[in-house]
Enzyme design. Structure first.
Site, PDB file in Angstrom:
ATOM      1  N   SER A 236      -1.642   0.322  -5.263  1.00 39.40           N
ATOM      2  CA  SER A 236      -0.201   0.506  -5.410  1.00 39.40           C
ATOM      3  C   SER A 236       0.554  -0.034  -4.212  1.00 39.40           C
ATOM      4  O   SER A 236       1.685  -0.522  -4.351  1.00 39.40           O
ATOM      5  CB  SER A 236       0.127   1.993  -5.606  1.00 39.40           C
ATOM      6  OG  SER A 236      -0.420   2.470  -6.803  1.00 39.40           O
ATOM      7  N   HIS A 301       2.349   4.212  -1.836  1.00 40.77           N
ATOM      8  CA  HIS A 301       3.495   3.536  -2.444  1.00 40.77           C
ATOM      9  C   HIS A 301       4.571   3.255  -1.399  1.00 40.77           C
ATOM     10  O   HIS A 301       5.145   2.158  -1.356  1.00 40.77           O
ATOM     11  CB  HIS A 301       4.093   4.404  -3.555  1.00 40.77           C
ATOM     12  CG  HIS A 301       3.147   4.704  -4.673  1.00 40.77           C
ATOM     13  ND1 HIS A 301       2.082   5.580  -4.538  1.00 40.77           N
ATOM     14  CD2 HIS A 301       3.111   4.252  -5.962  1.00 40.77           C
ATOM     15  CE1 HIS A 301       1.435   5.663  -5.691  1.00 40.77           C
ATOM     16  NE2 HIS A 301       2.032   4.866  -6.564  1.00 40.77           N
TER      17      HIS A 301
END
Length: 362
Positions: A236, A301
């Site tokens: 991610s 993230h």
């Protein structure tokens, strides 16, 4: 006449003193005589280059760099600061293009904010090499995901399984000395393909790979510093680095970006990223399926977004320009390197100094 012969004629006839500069008037005369033998898009850019130099001179090396697809910063400044706009028809208005040419044109309008760059990319792109990096990463991620899906007999939330965490890919705090565990699987293939492949077609595998790997590494190290007991899996960080860099580039060049439905598409991208991030936050604090090991962290993230908004934006803003000539690139790269070094030392010393209670190894 090839552009090499044109360059030799330009230097021999119009710069016999080897000063490195040619009068713009003489340069226009040469283009008027031999311009029909050049690609029309390059001829258009050369005329803009001539009109963009207010001092009445053109650097010979700028001409050579332009014709050999190695444009310099002075070339870009001459085009952007010139008083003449490109008068040829828009690339979007050209007809009779094949399927592959229409794809290249579509990618140009999706990623590049200036018409001169779009035309330049359209003329120079040859599909050699193809955008192999993002495709190869995606195929590898699917293969690993399916392998463990069949092995564990579960295709959802397999990241919580101790059997999966024992594999060589996920990061686990007890196994942080094994540096290769920063390479994760990805559940973000759609964003990775939709954004990564066009960006790789324009900027090349080396630059996009740099942003992707830096995002993955920054995300993993950010987890090890801020969420010290949690494992992390998936790439991610790399995906969010590419997507956030592209979205920031679109916002910073809003008026120049000509991609269709850009406001709606940006809103949808932000919604998808927010939903994915919200799911990761919810999963992190949800009771783990295999206690005492917690669920994977969401901090990767955020690490990817930071890389995309700094290092990634610099890379995407400098199409066909040498990154080593950009001071902002070196500033962000040095800051990133400093963060990596600090995070490595943190992983070596902080866990014992802070007496962090880690979950047992998988």
């Amino acid at each position: 006449m090839s552009w090499q012969k044109l360059a030799d004629l330009l230097q021999e006839k119009y710069d016999p003193e080897n000063s490195g500069f040619i009068s713009t008037e003489r340069f226009r005369d040469l283009l008027a005589t031999h311009g029909s033998e050049l690609d029309p898009h390059k001829l258009e850019v050369l005329l803009a280059l001539a009109d963009g130099n207010a001092d009445g001179k053109i650097c010979y090396q700028d001409f050579v760099n332009l014709m050999s697809n190695k444009r310099s910063n002075s070339f870009r400044r001459a085009i952007l600061q010139g008083s003449r706009q490109l008068k040829g028809c828009s690339l979007r208005d050209e007809v009779g293009l094949g399927l592959s040419q229409r794809l290249v044109r579509h990618v140009a309008y999706e990623t590049l904010p200036r018409e001169v760059d779009r035309k330049w990319y359209f003329d120079s792109y040859t599909y050699c090499p193809p955008p192999w990096l993002i495709l190869a990463i995606t195929i590898a991620e699917v293969a690993v995901f399916m392998y463990y899906g069949f092995q564990l007999d579960r295709l959802v939330l397999q990241v919580s399984s101790p059997s999966f965490l024992r594999s060589p890919l996920p990061y686990h705090p007890q196994l942080r000395a094994q540096a290769w565990r920063i390479e994760h699987l990805s559940l973000n293939m759609a964003m990775q393909l939709l954004v990564g492949v066009p960006l790789e077609m324009v900027h090349g595998a080396l630059r996009i790979g740099l942003v992707y790997v830096c995002g993955v590494l920054a995300g993993s190290l950010a987890v090890s510093v801020t969420d010290m007991t949690a494992p992390v899996v998936g790439s991610s960080g790399g995906v969010y680095a590419l997507v956030s860099a592209h979205l920031a580039n679109v916002v910073m060049n809003w008026s120049g970006m000509k991609c269709q439905f850009k406001l709606f598409r940006m809103a949808m991208a932000l919604v998808c990223m927010s939903v994915e991030f919200g799911r990761a936050v919810w999963l992190r604090f949800y009771p783990p399926a295999f206690p005492p090991c917690p669920n994977p962290s969401f901090v990767a993230h955020l690490g990817g977004v930071v890389v995309g908004l700094t290092l990634g934006v610099v890379v995407l803003q400098n199409y066909e320009q040498r990154l080593q000539e950009q001071s902002l690139f070196w500033i962000f790269f040095c800051v990133y390197t400093l963060f990596v070094l600090c995070a490595v030392f943190w992983n070596i010393f902080a866990y014992s100094l802070l007496d962090v209670r880690l979950p047992p190894p998988p």
